[in-house]
Each structure stands twice: as structure tokens, then as C-alpha cells.
Design a protein around this motif. Structure first.
Motif: not given
Length: 349
Positions: A38-49
């Protein structure tokens, strides 16, 4: 565009690999394990205001989510989906325990920030694991290590929920790979092997429509491409205008989906850059709890966001060969993969 010299070269190399594998056939045993990275992967797509929405290449304010938008915390409201932290390891040994092959699977995009022509952390992982496993026995082939892409269409290594590291303290590709190798070693140490695994494979081919331009966008695209003449596109607008004409000409495409079974281990494939959520769906619903999902297998048919993600926009949804399949492509491909998993296992999802 495809390099015309590469395709025949690739065919020859695939044939050589098959011949080499056939020449090295011997009785084997297989084992499977899953670690947590888990320390080596994360979500890169984020919702914009809502008050920071941007424009797409067609001049419309539809950019409600995008890759790496989380790098600017004031511009976003949160991640657009889950991550998949599994580091799956399929290990094959000779009956005497000599390593023959390891297939790893991890949901993380390429590392980025390294020279353009390189094997990225995938190649470093393979070389590093070969070294850790040990040298081949005299007269025997070296252990083959491969790392396959898990569902990484909306995934990267940087966790934007945490503050950015100070300049000069960012993780390096070597340190990143060492962390994965350490976890892979822990998984390999606890794998149990079985010599009675049987094999099964099923393949499905699906005709899926492209999201083709309407008359207004087609007119826009033709005007831009006509002004370009014979030169390649230089701007984002020119790229998507040319892509619109290509999708209009082709209308649809054939995609390949596979399911494989090695004993009680299943592998599902998609020929797309597939969101982590889709991989989690397939693992959760697979007839076998020991399942890995490999993306960009047997093709490069672009991103397949789940249908709800199309409402958020971003370049993984803008119509082009890189993201041009119909809105319902993801559930269709997921359903076909589940049907194939049922076929190779003889069990219901």
C-alpha cells in the motif's frame, strides 16, 4: 503511429520466446501468494472543486476530475476511486525446488521521471528478483521473472493525501523497487507449492463501438486537420481533432479478453488501461479467491473508465484511440472476463 519496422521484429521475438520455453520444458510445481504494498501505490485521479472546473480539448467546461489534480490540494475535493494494494506473486519451481519462473502483478502506473527508453521499475524488479533468487544451476536456464501491470489506469505512486516530500527527498526508482522486492521476498518465503496443478484458458473477442464525433465535432475536426496539411499534430486541439477523424473512420474495434487457470489460481486480462476499481470487481467476483488481473494484455485499446467516471471528464474519457471506447465498455469487458473465469473454473462467480 506504429513503427512499421517494429511489428515484424516483435513477431520474431515472440516466436523465439515460445521456442526457448518449449526447449526448457520440465515437470514443475506452482504456488501463489499475495503481499501488501500500500505504501507504493495510490489514486492519482482526483475530483476538482466545482469552482475550478477546466476545459476539455473541445472547448467545453467538463474537466471535473483529472490525473494528479491532487498535487494542488486547494483545487480538489478528494480521490475519485479506490486503490488496489495487492502485490500478487505466482511462483513456479522445478520439482527439486529450483526456481523456474515468477510472475508478479502490481497495480501501479510506470514510475515516471526516468529516461524515456527504459524498462522502468518493472525491469528493475525483474533483475533484482533474479539476483535474490540466485544463479541458475549448471546447464539450466535462468529463472524467468516478469512483472505484469495490475489495473493502474487511475493509479500512481504518489499519495496526494499526504504532504509532498521536501525537495531532494523524493523516493527514487531504486528505493521504490527495493521496497517491492522486500515485500515480494516475504511473499515467496511463505508460498506453499503443489505439483498437481492442471491448466485451462479461454479467450473472448468482442466488437465494441467507439464514441464517434457528432456532426458539429466532425466539422470542427475536419477544419483543423485540413489546416495541418501533412504535418503531425502539435497541439492538444490538433491531436484530438485528428483522433476524432480516426474514430469516425473506424466506428468500432475488436478487443481480446482472456481468463487462465493454473490449478486454483486464476488470471483475468483486459486489453485496456483499467481503473483499480475494475480490478477489485474482478477479484471480488472471481470464482477463485486467488486471482490476479493483468491490464494492457493482448492489446492497447485505451482507458476504460467505469461509466460513472465519464461524468467527471478528464483525458481518460476524452474520445481518442487512447480513451475512445463506448461508455459501457468497462461493464461489458468486466462481464466477459467473469464469464471466461467461470468457463475455466467450472464454478459460478
Amino acid at each position: 503511429d506504429a513503427d512499421p519496422a517494429y511489428v515484424p521484429f516483435l513477431r520474431e521475438k515472440i516466436a523465439e520466446a515460445i521456442a526457448a520455453a518449449a526447449a526448457n520444458l520440465e515437470p514443475a510445481r506452482v504456488g501463489f501468494g499475495v503481499g501488501t504494498a500500500a505504501d507504493y501505490t495510490a489514486v492519482r485521479r482526483w475530483i476538482i472543486r466545482p469552482d475550478r472546473i477546466g476545459e476539455d480539448p473541445f472547448g467545453n467546461p467538463t474537466l471535473r476530475a483529472n490525473m494528479h489534480a491532487g498535487a494542488k490540494p486547494d483545487d480538489v475535493t478528494g480521490e475519485s476511486g479506490p486503490e488496489d494494494p495487492d502485490l500478487a506473486i505466482l511462483s513456479i519451481q522445478a520439482l527439486d525446488g529450483r526456481p523456474l519462473a515468477v510472475l508478479a502483478n502490481f497495480s501501479m502506473h510506470y514510475f515516471a521521471g526516468v529516461p524515456a527508453l527504459n524498462s522502468d521499475y518493472f525491469g528493475l524488479f525483474c533483475e533484482g528478483l533474479q539476483e535474490r533468487i540466485g544463479r541458475p544451476a549448471a546447464g539450466k536456464a535462468a529463472c524467468v521473472v516478469a512483472m505484469s501491470h495490475g489495473c493502474s489506469g487511475d493509479i500512481w505512486r504518489r499519495d496526494y493525501t499526504q504532504p509532498a516530500p521536501p525537495a531532494g527527498h523524493e523516493i527514487t526508482i531504486d528505493a521504490f523497487t527495493r521496497g517491492l522486492l522486500d515485500e515480494a521476498g516475504r511473499v515467496l518465503d511463505r508460498i506453499e507449492y503443489h505439483a498437481d496443478a492442471d491448466l485451462a484458458m479461454a479467450e473472448g473477442r468482442m466488437q465494441i463501438d467507439y464514441r464517434v464525433p457528432d456532426k458539429q465535432r466532425l466539422l470542427w475536426a475536419r477544419q483543423i486537420v485540413a489546416a495541418m496539411g501533412d504535418r503531425p499534430p502539435k497541439t492538444r486541439e490538433e491531436v484530438y481533432a485528428r483522433e476524432a477523424l480516426i474514430l469516425h473512420e473506424r466506428q468500432s474495434t475488436e478487443v481480446v479478453v482472456q481468463a487462465l487457470r493454473i490449478g486454483d489460481v486464476a488470471i483475468a486480462t483486459t486489453p485496456n488501461e483499467t481503473y483499480a476499481l475494475t480490478g477489485l470487481k474482478l477479484k471480488l467476483q472471481s470464482p477463485l479467491p486467488r486471482t490476479m488481473v493483468i491490464e494492457l494484455a493482448n492489446g492497447g485499446d485505451g482507458y476504460i473508465p467505469p461509466p460513472e467516471q465519464h461524468l467527471l471528464g478528464g483525458y481518460t474519457t476524452w474520445p481518442a484511440r487512447s480513451a475512445g471506447l463506448e461508455v459501457r465498455a468497462e461493464p461489458k469487458i468486466t462481464e466477459r472476463a467473469l464469464e471466461l473465469l467461470e468457463s475455466v473454473t467450472g464454478k459460478p462467480r
